[in-house]
Write a protein that holds these residues in place. Structure first.
Motif, short mmCIF file in Angstrom:
data_model
loop_
_atom_site.label_atom_id
_atom_site.label_comp_id
_atom_site.label_asym_id
_atom_site.label_seq_id
_atom_site.Cartn_x
_atom_site.Cartn_y
_atom_site.Cartn_z
N HIS A 126 0.83 -1.20 0.00
CA HIS A 126 0.00 0.00 0.00
C HIS A 126 0.87 1.25 0.00
O HIS A 126 2.07 1.21 0.28
CB HIS A 126 -0.92 0.02 1.22
CG HIS A 126 -0.20 0.21 2.52
ND1 HIS A 126 0.53 -0.80 3.13
CD2 HIS A 126 -0.06 1.30 3.32
CE1 HIS A 126 1.06 -0.35 4.25
NE2 HIS A 126 0.72 0.93 4.39
N TYR A 131 -4.80 6.57 1.60
CA TYR A 131 -5.76 6.78 2.68
C TYR A 131 -5.84 8.24 3.11
O TYR A 131 -6.67 8.59 3.95
CB TYR A 131 -5.37 5.91 3.88
CG TYR A 131 -5.31 4.45 3.56
CD1 TYR A 131 -6.47 3.68 3.51
CD2 TYR A 131 -4.10 3.82 3.28
CE1 TYR A 131 -6.42 2.32 3.20
CE2 TYR A 131 -4.04 2.46 2.98
CZ TYR A 131 -5.21 1.73 2.94
OH TYR A 131 -5.15 0.38 2.62
N ASN A 172 -4.13 -0.87 -3.20
CA ASN A 172 -3.72 -0.34 -1.90
C ASN A 172 -4.59 -0.97 -0.83
O ASN A 172 -5.79 -0.67 -0.73
CB ASN A 172 -3.87 1.19 -1.86
CG ASN A 172 -2.68 1.92 -2.43
OD1 ASN A 172 -1.61 1.95 -1.83
ND2 ASN A 172 -2.85 2.50 -3.61
N ASN A 173 -4.01 -1.90 -0.06
CA ASN A 173 -4.78 -2.58 0.97
C ASN A 173 -3.86 -2.98 2.12
O ASN A 173 -3.16 -3.99 2.04
CB ASN A 173 -5.49 -3.80 0.39
CG ASN A 173 -6.46 -4.42 1.39
OD1 ASN A 173 -6.47 -4.09 2.57
ND2 ASN A 173 -7.29 -5.35 0.91
#
Length: 274
Positions: A126, A131, A172-173
């Motif tokens: 990520h 975020y 993205n995790n």
């Protein structure tokens, strides 16, 4: 060439390395006595003992696997002193090329070892800025402070060098556990090969990475936990951008800014100002 008056600070060559590769590892900044105190206070927070009388924003409450506690510095004076450490703030300022550094938020991280090492202990590939798109520009940096020696055996962070120069990627995790599946789905540009660099560090060292640097980590296969405090920092001029996928971020809810407002005030303490 700028004279190096403090051995803890990055040299011009270090700053150039960070700009090119998106990360840099400091010398040992936190001494062993302070590290033992930090680990004790980490345990206190996990036990729900908040010496300030205020709980973190979110905190671990007994589930197995990776423990992630957001804004632990709200709850504990010792952790707060580390999150606001002026040496870390000054290094961040020099790497980012800014005069003022503020806290964005922190994360207390605990990666279990032994029998629990495969239970949600990976950290998926990520970019932090995925975020944080409520920040108008990726004028942020992450300081990852090792409480224990870290290497591939206990799941040290791995970074893709130069990935911070190519914008946001399609995967993205943070909580993804199948890292190989995720790697196959990454659509990296030709000039950014998937060549992870493990950030092998001694306890008390601090790694810094750009908000767009692609990173992740594997499981802890040792019998001991891997403990750290991650302090996400931002340049003093970082502004709010309304209408993004990150409008539900806690910092937007705390400050309730208008589009174009600088993230400043009580929720974002200054850790360094030139």
């Amino acid at each position: 060439m700028r004279e190096r008056v403090d051995e803890r600070m990055p040299t011009d060559e270090d700053i150039a390395f960070y700009k090119e590769r998106g990360y840099w590892i400091s010398p040992k900044i936190i001494d062993d006595e302070r590290l033992e105190k930090l680990k004790h206070h980490m345990d206190q927070v996990y036990a729900g003992q908040f010496e300030t009388g205020k709980a973190p924003w979110t905190y671990w409450q007994g589930e197995p696997g990776m423990r992630q506690t957001n804004n632990s510095y709200w709850a504990d004076y010792t952790l707060s002193a580390l999150a606001q450490d002026p040496v870390i703030g000054q290094i961040a300022a020099q790497l980012m090329g800014t005069n003022t550094v503020r806290i964005w938020h922190d994360q207390l991280l605990y990666k279990p070892g032994g029998a629990n090492s495969s239970a949600m202990a990976n950290v998926g590939w990520h970019q932090d800025y995925a975020y944080w798109q409520c920040a108008a520009e990726p004028t942020l940096i992450t300081a990852w402070i090792a409480f224990d020696d870290v290497n591939l055996d206990n799941g040290c962070m791995q970074v893709i060098p130069g990935s911070h120069q190519s914008g946001l990627f399609n995967v993205n995790n943070f909580f993804e556990q199948d890292l190989e599946k995720q790697r196959r789905e990454l659509n990296l540009p030709d000039d950014v090969p998937f060549a992870p660099v493990p950030l092998i560090m001694k306890a008390g060292q601090v790694s810094f990475h750009h908000a767009l640097a692609l990173h992740g980590s594997g499981a802890n296969s040792t019998d001991n936990p891997r403990r750290s405090l991650t302090v996400h920092l931002m340049a003093g001029e970082t502004k709010y951008k309304a209408g993004t996928s990150s409008d539900d971020h806690m910092n937007v809810g705390l400050m309730k800014p208008k589009d174009g407002d600088v993230f400043a005030g009580e929720w974002f303490p200054v850790t360094y100002e030139e």
